[in-house]
Design a protein around this motif. Sequence first.
Motif, short mmCIF file in Angstrom:
data_model
loop_
_atom_site.label_atom_id
_atom_site.label_comp_id
_atom_site.label_asym_id
_atom_site.label_seq_id
_atom_site.Cartn_x
_atom_site.Cartn_y
_atom_site.Cartn_z
N UNK A 95 66.13 65.99 93.11
CA UNK A 95 65.90 65.09 94.25
C UNK A 95 64.95 65.74 95.24
N UNK A 96 65.15 67.04 95.50
CA UNK A 96 64.25 67.74 96.42
C UNK A 96 62.82 67.75 95.87
N UNK A 148 64.90 61.96 88.06
CA UNK A 148 63.90 62.31 89.06
C UNK A 148 62.98 61.12 89.39
N UNK A 149 62.45 60.40 88.39
CA UNK A 149 61.59 59.26 88.73
C UNK A 149 62.30 58.18 89.55
N UNK A 150 63.58 57.94 89.27
CA UNK A 150 64.32 56.93 90.04
C UNK A 150 64.37 57.34 91.51
N UNK A 151 64.70 58.61 91.77
CA UNK A 151 64.79 59.06 93.16
C UNK A 151 63.41 59.13 93.83
N UNK A 191 68.43 54.37 97.97
CA UNK A 191 68.82 55.21 96.84
C UNK A 191 69.82 54.52 95.96
N UNK A 192 70.09 55.10 94.80
CA UNK A 192 71.04 54.49 93.87
C UNK A 192 72.51 54.67 94.27
N UNK A 193 72.77 55.38 95.36
CA UNK A 193 74.09 55.46 95.99
C UNK A 193 75.27 55.60 95.03
N UNK A 194 75.35 56.74 94.39
CA UNK A 194 76.51 57.02 93.53
C UNK A 194 76.46 56.38 92.15
N UNK A 195 75.40 55.64 91.85
CA UNK A 195 75.29 55.01 90.53
C UNK A 195 75.00 56.06 89.45
N UNK A 199 67.57 59.38 101.51
CA UNK A 199 68.00 59.02 100.15
C UNK A 199 69.50 59.26 100.01
N UNK A 200 70.19 58.24 99.51
CA UNK A 200 71.59 58.38 99.13
C UNK A 200 71.58 58.42 97.61
N UNK A 201 71.83 59.59 97.04
CA UNK A 201 71.52 59.83 95.63
C UNK A 201 72.50 59.22 94.64
N UNK A 202 71.99 59.11 93.40
CA UNK A 202 72.82 58.71 92.28
C UNK A 202 73.49 59.93 91.66
N UNK A 203 74.20 59.72 90.58
CA UNK A 203 74.95 60.80 89.93
C UNK A 203 74.44 60.96 88.50
N UNK A 204 74.12 62.20 88.14
CA UNK A 204 73.60 62.49 86.82
C UNK A 204 74.72 62.34 85.77
N UNK A 205 74.44 61.57 84.72
CA UNK A 205 75.48 61.30 83.71
C UNK A 205 75.65 62.43 82.70
N UNK A 206 74.66 63.33 82.65
CA UNK A 206 74.79 64.47 81.74
C UNK A 206 73.94 65.62 82.25
N UNK A 207 74.24 66.82 81.76
CA UNK A 207 73.47 68.02 82.08
C UNK A 207 73.24 68.76 80.77
N UNK A 208 71.97 68.91 80.41
CA UNK A 208 71.60 69.48 79.09
C UNK A 208 72.26 68.70 77.96
N UNK A 209 72.37 67.40 78.17
CA UNK A 209 72.94 66.53 77.15
C UNK A 209 74.45 66.51 77.09
N UNK A 210 75.11 67.27 77.96
CA UNK A 210 76.58 67.34 77.95
C UNK A 210 77.15 66.62 79.18
N UNK A 211 78.32 66.05 78.99
CA UNK A 211 79.00 65.35 80.08
C UNK A 211 79.44 66.34 81.17
N UNK A 212 79.18 66.02 82.45
CA UNK A 212 79.60 66.93 83.53
C UNK A 212 81.09 66.80 83.85
N UNK A 213 81.91 67.26 82.92
CA UNK A 213 83.38 67.16 83.06
C UNK A 213 83.82 67.90 84.33
N UNK A 214 84.64 67.24 85.18
CA UNK A 214 85.11 67.92 86.39
C UNK A 214 85.79 69.24 86.09
N UNK A 215 85.43 70.26 86.85
CA UNK A 215 86.01 71.59 86.68
C UNK A 215 85.33 72.43 85.63
N UNK A 216 84.33 71.86 84.95
CA UNK A 216 83.62 72.62 83.91
C UNK A 216 82.32 73.19 84.45
#
Length: 201
Positions: A187-188, A141-144, A129-133, A156-173
């Motif tokens: 991934x499932x 989805x295709x990468x996983x 897996x992309x392991x936190x990349x 699979x050791x998954x990667x991290x999505x850089x955006x959600x609905x085009x927005x940055x996944x800011x911590x706490x948001x």
Amino acid sequence: MTFTKSVTCYDFYDRAQTGEKCTQDDWDLMTIPMKSMELKQKYNLDFGKEFVPTDKDQMERLFKAGFEMLLDCGIWCTDTHRIVKYTEDEIWDAINNPHREFQLGSGRDAVYCRKRSVGDKVKPIVQGGPTGSPISEEVFMPVHMSYALEKECDTIVNGVMTSARGKSPVPGSPYEVLAAKSETRQIRTAASMAGRPGMAV
């Protein structure tokens, strides 16, 4: 050696609240490098061109150096910027009492992670897996799925999505929560589409 109990996550948490304060720069640039150089000389460690040592004497010296590193330096907690220390007895307890086996995944996709020893003939599990990349939404989805399609990959050791609905996944948001849920769902789905619905993630 006498043990009252093994160290738990609660012990770690408590020690991470009260341990010695240390900045990341001090830890990364002073504490660890200085101790590493000291132990390299003390235990005469020289790997040469061999990335993983196979010489038993060198392996023993490397183990002793690692043990001493953990005992003297402890573990730096990134959240509290404090050092978590363990006693010699606690370290030996963890070494001598590992979980012998545990299951990852379910159904026909389940694999068993077993304790292995030096020179063990039992095949280790392969975690792919992309392991936190960071991975973009468009190809997440295709990468996983590409890893799930590899027969040699057990989990699979998954990667991290850089955006959600085009927005940055800011911590706490709310977008952080959305990204985490989207990652899990995709991934499932990728594992199911690859014919491995019970594959461990």
